[in-house]
Motif scaffolding. Sequence first.
Motif, PDB file in Angstrom:
ATOM      1  N   HIS A   1       0.836  -1.203   0.000  1.00  0.00           N
ATOM      2  CA  HIS A   1       0.000   0.000   0.000  1.00  0.00           C
ATOM      3  C   HIS A   1       0.870   1.252   0.000  1.00  0.00           C
ATOM      4  CE1 HIS A   1       0.893   0.486   4.323  1.00  0.00           C
ATOM      5  NE2 HIS A   1       0.648  -0.800   4.441  1.00  0.00           N
ATOM      6  N   THR A   2       0.263   2.367  -0.349  1.00  0.00           N
ATOM      7  CA  THR A   2       0.978   3.638  -0.416  1.00  0.00           C
ATOM      8  C   THR A   2      -0.014   4.787  -0.416  1.00  0.00           C
ATOM      9  OG1 THR A   2       2.663   4.892  -1.657  1.00  0.00           O
ATOM     10  CG2 THR A   2       0.969   3.787  -2.935  1.00  0.00           C
ATOM     11  N   ASP A   3       0.469   5.973  -0.070  1.00  0.00           N
ATOM     12  CA  ASP A   3      -0.318   7.196  -0.227  1.00  0.00           C
ATOM     13  C   ASP A   3      -0.015   7.877  -1.552  1.00  0.00           C
ATOM     14  OD1 ASP A   3      -1.351   6.799   2.334  1.00  0.00           O
ATOM     15  OD2 ASP A   3       0.261   7.937   3.277  1.00  0.00           O
ATOM     16  N   ASN A   4       1.078   7.441  -2.204  1.00  0.00           N
ATOM     17  CA  ASN A   4       1.519   8.057  -3.459  1.00  0.00           C
ATOM     18  C   ASN A   4       1.855   6.963  -4.455  1.00  0.00           C
ATOM     19  OD1 ASN A   4       2.652   9.510  -5.553  1.00  0.00           O
ATOM     20  ND2 ASN A   4       4.554   9.977  -4.453  1.00  0.00           N
ATOM     21  N   PRO A   5       0.986   6.683  -5.426  1.00  0.00           N
ATOM     22  CA  PRO A   5       1.231   5.565  -6.343  1.00  0.00           C
ATOM     23  C   PRO A   5       2.462   5.736  -7.218  1.00  0.00           C
ATOM     24  CG  PRO A   5      -0.636   6.885  -7.073  1.00  0.00           C
ATOM     25  CD  PRO A   5      -0.280   7.375  -5.704  1.00  0.00           C
ATOM     26  N   ALA A   6       2.979   6.955  -7.353  1.00  0.00           N
ATOM     27  CA  ALA A   6       4.195   7.185  -8.123  1.00  0.00           C
ATOM     28  C   ALA A   6       5.446   7.040  -7.266  1.00  0.00           C
ATOM     29  CB  ALA A   6       4.169   8.574  -8.758  1.00  0.00           C
ATOM     30  N   GLY A   7       5.263   6.842  -5.966  1.00  0.00           N
ATOM     31  CA  GLY A   7       6.387   6.744  -5.054  1.00  0.00           C
ATOM     32  C   GLY A   7       6.655   5.323  -4.606  1.00  0.00           C
ATOM     33  N   GLU A   8       7.189   5.209  -3.389  1.00  0.00           N
ATOM     34  CA  GLU A   8       7.498   3.899  -2.837  1.00  0.00           C
ATOM     35  C   GLU A   8       6.257   3.285  -2.192  1.00  0.00           C
ATOM     36  OE1 GLU A   8      10.528   2.072  -2.815  1.00  0.00           O
ATOM     37  OE2 GLU A   8      10.902   3.499  -4.427  1.00  0.00           O
ATOM     38  N   TRP A   9       6.162   1.967  -2.285  1.00  0.00           N
ATOM     39  CA  TRP A   9       5.073   1.222  -1.687  1.00  0.00           C
ATOM     40  C   TRP A   9       5.591   0.443  -0.476  1.00  0.00           C
ATOM     41  CZ3 TRP A   9       0.001   0.368  -4.186  1.00  0.00           C
ATOM     42  CH2 TRP A   9      -0.188   1.186  -5.302  1.00  0.00           C
ATOM     43  N   SER A  10       4.677   0.004   0.375  1.00  0.00           N
ATOM     44  CA  SER A  10       5.033  -0.632   1.639  1.00  0.00           C
ATOM     45  C   SER A  10       5.683  -1.993   1.429  1.00  0.00           C
ATOM     46  CB  SER A  10       3.780  -0.812   2.489  1.00  0.00           C
ATOM     47  OG  SER A  10       2.958  -1.848   1.951  1.00  0.00           O
TER      48      SER A  10
END
Length: 524
Positions: free
Chosen positions: A120-129
């Motif tokens: 999961h993430t708050d920013n789909p263009a960034g790093e994910w959990s």
Amino acid sequence: MKKIIILLISMFGFCHFLNAQGYKNPVISGFHPDPSVCRVGDDYYLVTSSFEYFPGVPVFHSKDLINWTKIGHCLTRASQLKLDKCAPSAGIYAPTIRYHEGRFYMVTTNVSGGGNFYVHTDNPAGEWSEPVFVDQGGIDPSLYFEGDKSYFVSNQNGITICEIDIKTGKKLTKGQTVWNGTGGRYPEAPHIYKKDGWYYLLISEGGTEYGHKITISRSRNIYGPYESNPANPILTHINEIAQSNPIQGTGHGDFIQAHDGSWWIVFLGFRPQSLLHHVLGRETFLAPVRWDADAWPVINGNGTVNIDMNTPTLPLQTVKPHDFSTGFDETKLGVDWNYLRNPFMRQYSLAEKKGSLRLKATSVSLDDNDSPTFVGRRQEHIDFSAAAVMSLNNAKAEDEAGMTIFYSSQAHYDLSLKKTEKGKNRLVLRYKIGVLNHIASELEIPADKIYLKVEGNKDFYSFYYSLDGKEFKFLDKINVWYLSSETNGGFTGVYVGLYASSQNKDTKAFADFDSFTYKPGKME
């Protein structure tokens, strides 16, 4: 006042034009299968399968469902994605992306180890959990959220649903089989939607081949019983009306309701090109859905789709033209590039020679189910040209580097510069087709720097070289179908790659690639 009225009429007409332009399929070309989509406001996010390639699960963004931009990957760290020595077409299968209470979730299966998990993430263009694993078997998992409950769906012994704790992945209820489809083989790719008080369960059947199809059922209760749509399948090209359609193998879809209220479906298909072989892999297609109140959905009027879709669309948004080429001036490779399995990053450098990508040879070859020194980008067009400028350095006998047209460790065409025992440079064009290794062309080159080029069309890959970058000499051509899924099996598509390898375990050789170009379209 008259001028204002004319202006308003013109604006209305322009907006209407924007909403009725139609579009071309596929909306994401090349090896981008098993698409799943979610919406946040008027932004759309889409993910696709990645199998043995790293980083895993590419993420796309769009404002109109037609023009997509790749913005990153969900799985960018080895701790998220273990691909050690995985077989071709293993690794990551069929992701689903969903948005819930301010957070994006991507759920998928690593069939090479770990099973079903989500990040999961708050920013789909960034790093994910880091991964959260769910102890429920099967593949093609999906998440469905309703109120404070989270449901996990997969295809374990039929379509199976359980409730989970979304923070931990722990199952809160036992998995319950709710539908087995309409009798087609491999019922898979389940997604649940709620509309007009009905739970709709969308799946695929028939296998991801020519007999692929999408079917749907519904129930008043999430755990069933589910009633099959009498008009199933709702999307397939197995019927007579689509037997000559240039799109085949349609299936594995995901519905999305757009911000204007319209409904759409993204799904996979492939485009046969040479004697009904496809080499680009399964691609992402789009079709409109008519979904009246309390009624079954109808896809594009008759359950088939076309390359040219003459249908109203969302207002089309301009996107930055995609740059397919690079001079390797960046500090890291762009999102188009992938490695085979988990890369050893010490084998790659953009810093050791400014404006070049340095690939350091190892004894792992392209024939191995391992991590060779390889970077590649998808072939996204049936007609294309790709070229690279490279030099081979610090090399001894049996050290080599070059370009590869790569489907799997069992099927690839390689154009490389290779050192001989006498210290000479030899240009070698090799075809690897199963147990067959064929040297199609071999000649001595009086330089360490060379220009390599490959051109592809619906029937052939043709190979060229140049010593000055101006005059290219033809070497040989070979049929595309030896790199097809029909010939080799598997679920991926062809990559255009750069590599370096050696038969010497203690090699110190490296190749510097000064540029890479990829041009879609027919060559003159």
